[in-house]
Scaffold this active site. Structure first.
Site, PDB file in Angstrom:
ATOM      1  N   HIS A 174       0.874  -1.175   0.000  1.00  0.00           N
ATOM      2  CA  HIS A 174       0.000   0.000   0.000  1.00  0.00           C
ATOM      3  C   HIS A 174       0.909   1.222   0.000  1.00  0.00           C
ATOM      4  O   HIS A 174       2.034   1.168   0.510  1.00  0.00           O
ATOM      5  CB  HIS A 174      -0.845  -0.059   1.277  1.00  0.00           C
ATOM      6  CG  HIS A 174      -1.870   1.013   1.434  1.00  0.00           C
ATOM      7  ND1 HIS A 174      -1.542   2.318   1.755  1.00  0.00           N
ATOM      8  CD2 HIS A 174      -3.228   0.986   1.336  1.00  0.00           C
ATOM      9  CE1 HIS A 174      -2.660   3.022   1.847  1.00  0.00           C
ATOM     10  NE2 HIS A 174      -3.684   2.249   1.595  1.00  0.00           N
ATOM     11  N   ASP A 190       3.214  -3.951   8.127  1.00  0.00           N
ATOM     12  CA  ASP A 190       1.983  -3.155   7.999  1.00  0.00           C
ATOM     13  C   ASP A 190       0.825  -4.100   8.249  1.00  0.00           C
ATOM     14  O   ASP A 190       0.481  -4.902   7.375  1.00  0.00           O
ATOM     15  CB  ASP A 190       1.927  -2.539   6.590  1.00  0.00           C
ATOM     16  CG  ASP A 190       0.563  -1.941   6.265  1.00  0.00           C
ATOM     17  OD1 ASP A 190       0.382  -1.471   5.132  1.00  0.00           O
ATOM     18  OD2 ASP A 190      -0.335  -1.967   7.124  1.00  0.00           O
ATOM     19  N   GLN A 224      -4.412  -4.633   7.353  1.00  0.00           N
ATOM     20  CA  GLN A 224      -5.368  -5.637   6.871  1.00  0.00           C
ATOM     21  C   GLN A 224      -5.195  -6.970   7.576  1.00  0.00           C
ATOM     22  O   GLN A 224      -5.868  -7.934   7.235  1.00  0.00           O
ATOM     23  CB  GLN A 224      -5.193  -5.834   5.358  1.00  0.00           C
ATOM     24  CG  GLN A 224      -5.376  -4.569   4.536  1.00  0.00           C
ATOM     25  CD  GLN A 224      -6.835  -4.139   4.427  1.00  0.00           C
ATOM     26  OE1 GLN A 224      -7.739  -4.932   4.674  1.00  0.00           O
ATOM     27  NE2 GLN A 224      -7.058  -2.892   4.061  1.00  0.00           N
ATOM     28  N   LYS A 273     -10.187  -0.168  10.570  1.00  0.00           N
ATOM     29  CA  LYS A 273     -10.321  -1.371   9.757  1.00  0.00           C
ATOM     30  C   LYS A 273     -10.725  -2.565  10.622  1.00  0.00           C
ATOM     31  O   LYS A 273     -11.019  -3.639  10.095  1.00  0.00           O
ATOM     32  CB  LYS A 273      -9.025  -1.661   9.005  1.00  0.00           C
ATOM     33  CG  LYS A 273      -8.708  -0.523   8.007  1.00  0.00           C
ATOM     34  CD  LYS A 273      -7.899  -0.985   6.834  1.00  0.00           C
ATOM     35  CE  LYS A 273      -7.235   0.197   6.135  1.00  0.00           C
ATOM     36  NZ  LYS A 273      -8.038   0.746   5.038  1.00  0.00           N
ATOM     37  N   CYS A 296      -4.859   2.514  -3.566  1.00  0.00           N
ATOM     38  CA  CYS A 296      -3.591   2.976  -2.996  1.00  0.00           C
ATOM     39  C   CYS A 296      -2.515   1.906  -3.146  1.00  0.00           C
ATOM     40  O   CYS A 296      -1.683   1.724  -2.256  1.00  0.00           O
ATOM     41  CB  CYS A 296      -3.728   3.348  -1.526  1.00  0.00           C
ATOM     42  SG  CYS A 296      -4.750   4.792  -1.261  1.00  0.00           S
TER      43      CYS A 296
END
Lengths: 406, 156
Positions: free
Chosen positions: A123, A200, A203, A226, A364
């Site tokens: 991303h 990261d 998600q 999220k 993104c």
């Protein structure tokens, strides 16, 4: 006590509405998830009864606000199995968390002789902060390639790690393709060469139990919105030893012990990295979101989503003209796709008109789109409140789109 | 597949009417003009629409030839195609006025005295606010090409 996952839909007030005269089918949780009533209530109750500024007052409300804020930090600590609360920094989101590591960890110790390693799946918020550091320091950005299935191509990975790598940054789960990366293996290889790793996890946290000690990474970043919490708040997990060495990211109130014009001393961890008044109600909301997920059971959520993803992939594959994009062997419940040569934006409009909310565009993740040679994709993402009925509505709407563009 | 009843609402049919689909599938004047006197590129960063517009303007300020290239959603491509159809042969001054008329119309401020001809096909876009930028992209590129001769314009 665990709630059955199937009944969870009723907990989300936003899902009860109609869009363009059709009951809403929300398939865009990967962009932002809906919030359950318990999160909304907790935030409202905090704002009604417990609000004051944190850490600085002696009056009762200030004490209550501080308790609520720090209790949420404790929940986050155990949610990701961090070794201590000193390793949980509260930020405005994943993006700020990554930027914090880039500027505070990387920038002071990286030079022209170094490279920073990211992947083709990232991303933008796990690409641009590193590009900035490279511009600032002269370090080189290197990219682990991907394959057609949307997985990392780790054939040359060992060699890439040899190139004076200052840090490896990669996503836990690809937001565009749903690919789950083999974090443990990758971290083990990097650590064998003393290369720190940032993950990261934006998600990752909505879809599976997270144990940062088991994953072994040095930094893990994620956002509340999220995972069924409010926007404007996120977390950076970081090893205590690293945070101790790092200079502050932002200066201001709360991150100091003493301020004087001839010198200022910084606060202990994690406060050294939390300047200014935080998003207190947001953090309290994140705590409530963790409570909600744990009341269902994160494993139960993962199993439910795996079953639903399987159903959706099969149903989508049966539609003439649909091409699935992102077919990794190990996936979370995110699916990109194309319908013939219909532009994703046209798909999105037609689906929206049927009450079906998907995301369209580059998500993104422009490098991923470039890899597949598309301007963007249509993306349907599933969360614990989606059902097979939702998938059926998606399929019916896609059929309508196919007829219009036939 | 479950039998879910979905009727076709007029708004959607209005947006994706035959003329729009036709122009998006078979865009008119698609290509480059090697002898172009005016050029512009229009970009919609939100969705990746990217259009290049070439114009050949003669000594009498008449748009002698026009062409466009690029990729984008059906709305942006159809709008660009309709533009090249309609503006071909116009005086540049008239084309600029037409730009105003079309963009006003698309944003809900139609001038009842101006007949936009074929461009009426884009009227459906007004019911889909998130797509208006797709429809106006080529027109902003036209405006920039005529105003500045060679430029890149973004919808942001």
């Amino acid at each position: 006590m665990t709630n059955s996952v199937a009944r969870c839909r009723e907990d989300f007030p936003a899902l009860a509405q109609s869009i363009n005269d059709h009951p809403l089918v929300y398939l865009d949780s990967a962009a932002s998830a809906q919030q359950p009533e318990s999160v909304i209530q907790t935030i409202a109750e905090y704002q009604r009864h417990d609000h004051a500024n944190v850490h600085r007052g002696v009056h009762t409300l200030s004490h209550r606000a501080t308790e609520a804020y720090e209790a949420a930090r404790d929940k986050i600590t155990s949610f990701v199995n961090a070794a201590s609360r000193r390793e949980i920094v509260l930020t405005s989101g994943t993006t700020e968390s990554v930027n914090l590591v880039a500027q505070s960890f990387c920038r002071p110790r990286v030079g022209r002789q170094h490279s920073i390693l990211i992947t083709h799946l990232e991303h933008h918020s796990n690409i641009v902060p590193w590009q900035l550091v490279c511009e600032q320091t002269g370090a080189r950005l290197k990219v682990v390639p991907m394959n057609d299935a949307g997985e990392l191509d780790l054939d040359g990975f060992d060699d890439m790690l040899q190139d004076n790598v200052a840090l490896l940054a990669l996503g836990h789960v690809s937001n565009a393709l749903g690919t789950i990366n083999p974090i443990r293996d990758v971290v083990a290889k990097a650590h064998a060469l003393d290369i720190p790793v940032l993950v990261d996890g934006a998600q990752g946290v909505p879809h599976m139990p997270i144990d940062v000690q088991d994953l072994g990474c040095d930094f893990y970043a994620f956002s509340a919105h999220k995972m069924f919490g409010p926007t404007g708040v996120g977390v950076l997990y970081a090893r205590e030893a690293l945070l101790e060495q790092m200079p502050p990211y932002q200066g201001g109130g709360d991150m100091i012990l003493e301020v004087a014009f001839d010198g200022t001393t910084y606060n202990d961890l994690p406060y050294k990295f939390e300047a200014g008044t935080p998003n207190i109600s947001g953090v309290v909301g994140l705590g409530a979101a963790i409570d909600y997920m744990q009341s269902i059971g994160v494993d139960a959520i993962a199993n439910y989503e795996a079953d639903l993803l399987d159903y959706m992939m099969r149903q989508l594959s049966d539609i003439e003209g649909v091409r699935l994009i992102g077919t990794a062997a190990n996936k979370a419940s995110v699916q990109s796709f194309m319908l013939n040569d219909v532009h994703p934006h046209d798909l999105g409009t037609i689906l929206d008109h049927q009450g079906v909310a998907i995301r369209t565009g580059h998500h993104c993740a422009m490098p991923v789109m470039d890899y597949y040679g598309v301007p963007g994709t249509a993306r349907a993402s599933l969360a614990l409140y989606n059902t097979r009925d939702d998938v059926d509505r998606l399929v019916a709407a896609l059929d309508k789109a196919r007829q219009i563009f036939a | 597949m479950s039998a879910v009843e979905l009727h076709s609402p007029d708004e959607l049919r209005d947006l994706y009417r035959e003329l729009i689909l036709d122009h998006s599938r078979s865009p008119r004047h698609f290509g480059k003009l090697p002898e172009a006197t005016h050029r512009a590129t229009g970009i919609n960063p939100l969705c990746g629409d990217k259009l290049h517009l070439d114009l050949k303007v003669d000594a009498n300020d008449r748009i002698e030839d026009i062409a466009f290239e690029g990729s984008g959603c059906a709305i942006s491509v159809a709008s660009a195609s309709l533009l090249t159809d309609v503006v071909h042969g116009m005086q540049t001054e008239d084309a600029m006025q037409f730009f105003c008329a079309v963009t006003s119309r698309l944003t809900g401020n139609a001038d009842p005295d101006i007949d936009v001809g074929k461009l009426q096909a884009l009227d459906g876009v007004r019911e889909f606010p998130s797509r208006i930028k797709c429809a106006t992209l080529a027109w902003h590129a036209l405006h920039s090409a005529l105003a500045d001769q060679s430029v890149t314009v973004s919808t942001e």
